[in-house]
Motif scaffolding. Structure first.
Motif, PDB file in Angstrom:
ATOM      1  N   ASP A  14       0.826  -1.206   0.000  1.00  0.00           N
ATOM      2  CA  ASP A  14       0.000   0.000   0.000  1.00  0.00           C
ATOM      3  C   ASP A  14       0.865   1.263   0.000  1.00  0.00           C
ATOM      4  OD1 ASP A  14      -2.325  -1.462  -0.036  1.00  0.00           O
ATOM      5  OD2 ASP A  14      -2.697  -1.311   2.117  1.00  0.00           O
ATOM      6  N   ARG A  15       1.943   1.250   0.776  1.00  0.00           N
ATOM      7  CA  ARG A  15       2.858   2.396   0.783  1.00  0.00           C
ATOM      8  C   ARG A  15       3.452   2.620  -0.610  1.00  0.00           C
ATOM      9  NH1 ARG A  15       6.006   4.273   5.269  1.00  0.00           N
ATOM     10  NH2 ARG A  15       4.654   4.468   7.082  1.00  0.00           N
ATOM     11  N   ALA A  16       3.893   1.528  -1.227  1.00  0.00           N
ATOM     12  CA  ALA A  16       4.482   1.635  -2.557  1.00  0.00           C
ATOM     13  C   ALA A  16       3.472   2.166  -3.566  1.00  0.00           C
ATOM     14  CB  ALA A  16       5.017   0.277  -2.996  1.00  0.00           C
ATOM     15  N   ALA A  17       2.229   1.666  -3.484  1.00  0.00           N
ATOM     16  CA  ALA A  17       1.197   2.115  -4.419  1.00  0.00           C
ATOM     17  C   ALA A  17       0.823   3.565  -4.172  1.00  0.00           C
ATOM     18  CB  ALA A  17      -0.029   1.220  -4.289  1.00  0.00           C
ATOM     19  N   ASP A  18       0.796   3.989  -2.917  1.00  0.00           N
ATOM     20  CA  ASP A  18       0.476   5.385  -2.608  1.00  0.00           C
ATOM     21  C   ASP A  18       1.495   6.333  -3.241  1.00  0.00           C
ATOM     22  OD1 ASP A  18      -1.739   4.657  -1.175  1.00  0.00           O
ATOM     23  OD2 ASP A  18      -0.779   4.825   0.791  1.00  0.00           O
ATOM     24  N   GLU A  19       2.744   5.912  -3.260  1.00  0.00           N
ATOM     25  CA  GLU A  19       3.793   6.791  -3.782  1.00  0.00           C
ATOM     26  C   GLU A  19       3.907   6.756  -5.299  1.00  0.00           C
ATOM     27  OE1 GLU A  19       7.602   6.592  -1.987  1.00  0.00           O
ATOM     28  OE2 GLU A  19       6.838   6.704   0.055  1.00  0.00           O
ATOM     29  N   HIS A  20       3.709   5.567  -5.891  1.00  0.00           N
ATOM     30  CA  HIS A  20       4.013   5.428  -7.320  1.00  0.00           C
ATOM     31  C   HIS A  20       2.887   4.799  -8.139  1.00  0.00           C
ATOM     32  CE1 HIS A  20       8.080   6.647  -6.375  1.00  0.00           C
ATOM     33  NE2 HIS A  20       8.179   5.676  -5.487  1.00  0.00           N
ATOM     34  N   GLY A  21       1.771   4.445  -7.509  1.00  0.00           N
ATOM     35  CA  GLY A  21       0.663   3.853  -8.245  1.00  0.00           C
ATOM     36  C   GLY A  21       0.675   2.341  -8.188  1.00  0.00           C
ATOM     37  N   GLU A  22      -0.479   1.752  -8.501  1.00  0.00           N
ATOM     38  CA  GLU A  22      -0.643   0.299  -8.423  1.00  0.00           C
ATOM     39  C   GLU A  22      -0.062  -0.408  -9.648  1.00  0.00           C
ATOM     40  OE1 GLU A  22      -4.818  -0.269  -7.888  1.00  0.00           O
ATOM     41  OE2 GLU A  22      -4.821   0.452  -5.815  1.00  0.00           O
ATOM     42  N   ARG A  23      -0.335   0.106 -10.818  1.00  0.00           N
ATOM     43  CA  ARG A  23       0.176  -0.545 -12.029  1.00  0.00           C
ATOM     44  C   ARG A  23       1.700  -0.462 -12.062  1.00  0.00           C
ATOM     45  NH1 ARG A  23      -4.766   1.440 -14.030  1.00  0.00           N
ATOM     46  NH2 ARG A  23      -5.991  -0.173 -15.094  1.00  0.00           N
ATOM     47  N   GLY A  24       2.321  -1.578 -12.350  1.00  0.00           N
ATOM     48  CA  GLY A  24       3.772  -1.607 -12.396  1.00  0.00           C
ATOM     49  C   GLY A  24       4.433  -1.849 -11.060  1.00  0.00           C
ATOM     50  N   LEU A  25       3.636  -2.075 -10.001  1.00  0.00           N
ATOM     51  CA  LEU A  25       4.205  -2.418  -8.705  1.00  0.00           C
ATOM     52  C   LEU A  25       4.880  -3.782  -8.808  1.00  0.00           C
ATOM     53  CD1 LEU A  25       4.503  -1.931  -5.631  1.00  0.00           C
ATOM     54  CD2 LEU A  25       2.238  -2.967  -5.346  1.00  0.00           C
ATOM     55  N   LEU A  26       6.151  -3.850  -8.435  1.00  0.00           N
ATOM     56  CA  LEU A  26       6.908  -5.096  -8.505  1.00  0.00           C
ATOM     57  C   LEU A  26       7.134  -5.659  -7.112  1.00  0.00           C
ATOM     58  CD1 LEU A  26       9.675  -4.250 -11.149  1.00  0.00           C
ATOM     59  CD2 LEU A  26       7.468  -5.396 -11.513  1.00  0.00           C
ATOM     60  N   ALA A  27       7.220  -6.981  -7.063  1.00  0.00           N
ATOM     61  CA  ALA A  27       7.455  -7.637  -5.781  1.00  0.00           C
ATOM     62  C   ALA A  27       8.730  -7.125  -5.119  1.00  0.00           C
ATOM     63  CB  ALA A  27       7.516  -9.153  -5.979  1.00  0.00           C
ATOM     64  N   GLY A  28       9.749  -6.875  -5.931  1.00  0.00           N
ATOM     65  CA  GLY A  28      11.007  -6.396  -5.384  1.00  0.00           C
ATOM     66  C   GLY A  28      10.935  -5.017  -4.763  1.00  0.00           C
ATOM     67  N   ASP A  29       9.850  -4.289  -5.030  1.00  0.00           N
ATOM     68  CA  ASP A  29       9.680  -2.969  -4.422  1.00  0.00           C
ATOM     69  C   ASP A  29       9.326  -3.046  -2.944  1.00  0.00           C
ATOM     70  OD1 ASP A  29      10.045  -1.872  -6.976  1.00  0.00           O
ATOM     71  OD2 ASP A  29       7.878  -1.759  -7.363  1.00  0.00           O
ATOM     72  N   LEU A  30       8.774  -4.167  -2.509  1.00  0.00           N
ATOM     73  CA  LEU A  30       8.158  -4.218  -1.185  1.00  0.00           C
ATOM     74  C   LEU A  30       9.149  -4.223  -0.030  1.00  0.00           C
ATOM     75  CD1 LEU A  30       5.602  -4.696  -2.824  1.00  0.00           C
ATOM     76  CD2 LEU A  30       4.969  -6.489  -1.209  1.00  0.00           C
ATOM     77  N   ALA A  31      10.310  -4.848  -0.216  1.00  0.00           N
ATOM     78  CA  ALA A  31      11.230  -5.020   0.916  1.00  0.00           C
ATOM     79  C   ALA A  31      11.645  -3.689   1.526  1.00  0.00           C
ATOM     80  CB  ALA A  31      12.449  -5.817   0.485  1.00  0.00           C
ATOM     81  N   SER A  32      11.909  -2.706   0.702  1.00  0.00           N
ATOM     82  CA  SER A  32      12.366  -1.417   1.241  1.00  0.00           C
ATOM     83  C   SER A  32      11.257  -0.731   2.032  1.00  0.00           C
ATOM     84  CB  SER A  32      12.860  -0.515   0.118  1.00  0.00           C
ATOM     85  OG  SER A  32      11.840  -0.284  -0.838  1.00  0.00           O
ATOM     86  N   TYR A  33      10.011  -0.856   1.566  1.00  0.00           N
ATOM     87  CA  TYR A  33       8.897  -0.253   2.302  1.00  0.00           C
ATOM     88  C   TYR A  33       8.616  -1.030   3.585  1.00  0.00           C
ATOM     89  CZ  TYR A  33       7.979   2.667  -1.757  1.00  0.00           C
ATOM     90  OH  TYR A  33       8.082   3.599  -2.758  1.00  0.00           O
ATOM     91  N   ALA A  34       8.685  -2.342   3.510  1.00  0.00           N
ATOM     92  CA  ALA A  34       8.483  -3.141   4.721  1.00  0.00           C
ATOM     93  C   ALA A  34       9.540  -2.833   5.766  1.00  0.00           C
ATOM     94  CB  ALA A  34       8.481  -4.621   4.371  1.00  0.00           C
ATOM     95  N   ARG A  35      10.763  -2.610   5.314  1.00  0.00           N
ATOM     96  CA  ARG A  35      11.838  -2.261   6.250  1.00  0.00           C
ATOM     97  C   ARG A  35      11.504  -0.963   6.984  1.00  0.00           C
ATOM     98  NH1 ARG A  35      17.803   0.056   4.825  1.00  0.00           N
ATOM     99  NH2 ARG A  35      18.575   0.093   6.962  1.00  0.00           N
ATOM    100  N   ILE A  36      10.969   0.005   6.290  1.00  0.00           N
ATOM    101  CA  ILE A  36      10.576   1.264   6.937  1.00  0.00           C
ATOM    102  C   ILE A  36       9.505   1.012   7.990  1.00  0.00           C
ATOM    103  CG2 ILE A  36       9.443   3.489   6.552  1.00  0.00           C
ATOM    104  CD1 ILE A  36      10.779   3.485   3.754  1.00  0.00           C
ATOM    105  N   LEU A  37       8.543   0.174   7.657  1.00  0.00           N
ATOM    106  CA  LEU A  37       7.434  -0.101   8.573  1.00  0.00           C
ATOM    107  C   LEU A  37       7.896  -0.817   9.828  1.00  0.00           C
ATOM    108  CD1 LEU A  37       4.728  -1.134   5.962  1.00  0.00           C
ATOM    109  CD2 LEU A  37       4.722   0.933   7.368  1.00  0.00           C
TER     110      LEU A  37
END
Length: 500
Positions: free
Chosen positions: A474-497
């Motif tokens: 959800d954080r990734a989608a809020d910043e850059h949108g849902e389309r094109g969200l890649l699995a590899g994007d999640l780790a950095s956001y999860a680390r912040i959380l």
């Protein structure tokens, strides 16, 4: 496992019992109006949320059915008329057939100067907002006419929609669509929250969800065990407090990822990288030799080793505290051998992807207490001998059956992911359609491995992990949108959380 980071969810029959108790507790001897007083409170709560969401609305179209849900609609119509709004009041069933509180509600609308017009197909809905008061939580089968056509008319109107208690046509216990269902922009639900508002097809129909207890208290529900708990974001901080200053890597466990058969390296690399990013003290990867250089380039902190078979992996298996098995594992002899070694190691397991399919074909009777199984509906169907559509029709029954058969903790992925373990059912309502892309499950499995390595029980890790995974998306989608969200994007956001 109930805590301040969860909210109780109930089935429709339980909610009706709580409703009965709330009415009984407020009624004076011989008072037959207590039920109607509760209905008025529900209608006022729904109308207040309507005005909050659409303060500029000057016209309402209110469609009423035949039961207490219709009664809520009639009172909402009366409240709106009392404030000077123009109200188009449409009765899908004859008001003369109403009984009890619903009949009193219709009388209230009449006293407010409204006349319910019979709804007919083709009737234009002219409100700035449409109020769905057609069908409530008692719907047990497919929507029939004339309700089916009325639901279609609401959905085709192009107007914003408030659903009273539950979108008409949505199953309160499963979130399944019973033929067709209203697509609401806002749902205001009463007395107790319902499981079906949070899983299955619910995200496509509920819109913004507001819960109003209407005076229901915990003591009225004490003997009614919730069917599930809605997991809240606070569970992450609650279960992952700040680390002591004296910490070292040995305090936070050693994750081993077994996967990445020849030609299928990406999944295992995603899992191992995520495990490292989410705080495991050490992460090892046992994969086909051809993938080692890619792992070292991508995440040199992961100790990657090329293995040609079980003998090459035994030392890694013995050193690990938790094993993630399945991402890119394949189902041939290479994958079978590694999975068998993992099963025999006596270590906590996170079982995903190809390993789940191997359970079906090679270990159909194995159950254990120390693993997390992470099937999507198709994999869950194979494990249970059912089709994916059957799983989706009753996700609660499926996850319960799978946990009973296989033990441990089962995380049934999908919209409204369900976590079933010894403590009960947890429901994750976070996440977004951008997660419908390859590799998301691999990231989740690595994340779960990291949490178990850091000392969480498998069940707690699954509850925390499913929330963390979805909120990162959800954080990734809020910043850059849902389309094109890649699995590899999640780790950095999860680390912040996890460090928030």
């Amino acid at each position: 496992m109930s805590s301040h980071s969860s909210r109780s969810l109930y089935l429709a029959d339980q909610v009706r019992e709580i409703d009965r108790r709330v009415i009984a507790a407020s009624a004076e001897p011989g008072d037959e109006a207590a039920g109607f007083a509760l209905m008025r409170r529900a209608a006022r709560a729904a109308y207040a949320e309507l005005r909050r969401r659409w303060p500029e609305a000057r016209r309402l179209s209110v469609l009423c059915g035949a039961g207490n849900n219709a009664g809520d609609g009639y009172v909402i119509a009366a409240l709106a008329a009392g404030e000077g709004l123009a109200v188009q009041l449409l009765a899908v069933r004859e008001p003369e057939a109403l009984k009890g509180e619903a009949a009193l509600a219709h009388e209230t609308a009449t006293l407010a100067g409204l006349r319910a017009e019979p709804w007919r197909p083709g009737t234009p809905l002219n409100g700035d907002v449409v109020v769905d008061a057609l069908l409530g939580t008692g719907l047990g089968g497919e929507v029939r006419e004339p309700y089916a056509a009325a639901i279609d008319a609401i959905n085709d109107s192009g107007r914003p929609v408030l659903a009273v208690d539950i979108p008409s046509g949505l199953a309160a216990d499963s979130g399944a669509v019973l033929g067709r269902a209203v697509q609401a922009d806002l749902t205001v639900t009463f007395i107790a929250d319902k499981l079906g508002l949070h899983t299955g097809r619910a995200p496509d129909h509920v819109g913004e969800l507001m819960f109003r207890g209407l005076g229901s208290r915990a003591e009225a529900m004490r003997d009614l065990r919730p069917v599930a708990e809605l997991l809240e974001a606070a569970i992450v901080g609650e279960m992952l407090p700040p680390r002591p200053r004296s910490s070292h890597k040995g305090d936070f466990g050693h994750v081993l990822v077994l996967g990445g058969a020849p030609g299928f390296g990406g999944a295992a690399l995603l899992a191992s990288q995520t495990a490292a990013r989410l705080g495991a003290g050490k992460v090892s990867l046992a994969t086909a030799p051809e993938h080692v250089s890619a792992s070292l380039t991508r995440t040199p902190e992961v100790m990657a080793r090329g293995v040609r078979g079980v003998s090459d992996a035994r030392g890694l298996i013995e050193a690990a505290d938790v094993i993630v098995v399945g991402p890119g594992l394949g189902q041939d002899a290479w994958g079978q051998g590694l999975f068998q070694a993992a099963l025999e190691a006596g270590k906590p397991l996170v079982v995903d992807a190809d390993a789940l399919n191997l359970l079906v074909t090679h270990w159909p009777e194995v159950r254990r207490d120390d693993w997390i199984l992470t099937p999507h509906p198709g994999e869950a169907g194979r494990l249970l001998g059912l089709g994916g559509a059957e799983i989706q029709a009753d996700r609660l029954a499926a996850v319960r059956q799978l946990q009973a058969a296989r033990g441990g903790t089962v995380l049934l992925k999908g919209a409204g992911s369900l976590v079933a373990g010894p403590a009960g059912i947890g429901v994750c309502s976070y996440g977004n359609p951008g997660m419908a892309s390859g590799g998301m499950g691999d990231v989740l499995s690595g994340l779960l491995g990291a949490l178990v390595a850091q000392g969480l029980s498998p069940e707690t890790a699954a509850r925390v992990g499913v929330v963390l995974h979805a909120r990162a998306a959800d954080r990734a989608a809020d910043e850059h949108g849902e389309r094109g969200l890649l699995a590899g994007d999640l780790a950095s956001y999860a680390r912040i959380l996890v460090n928030g």
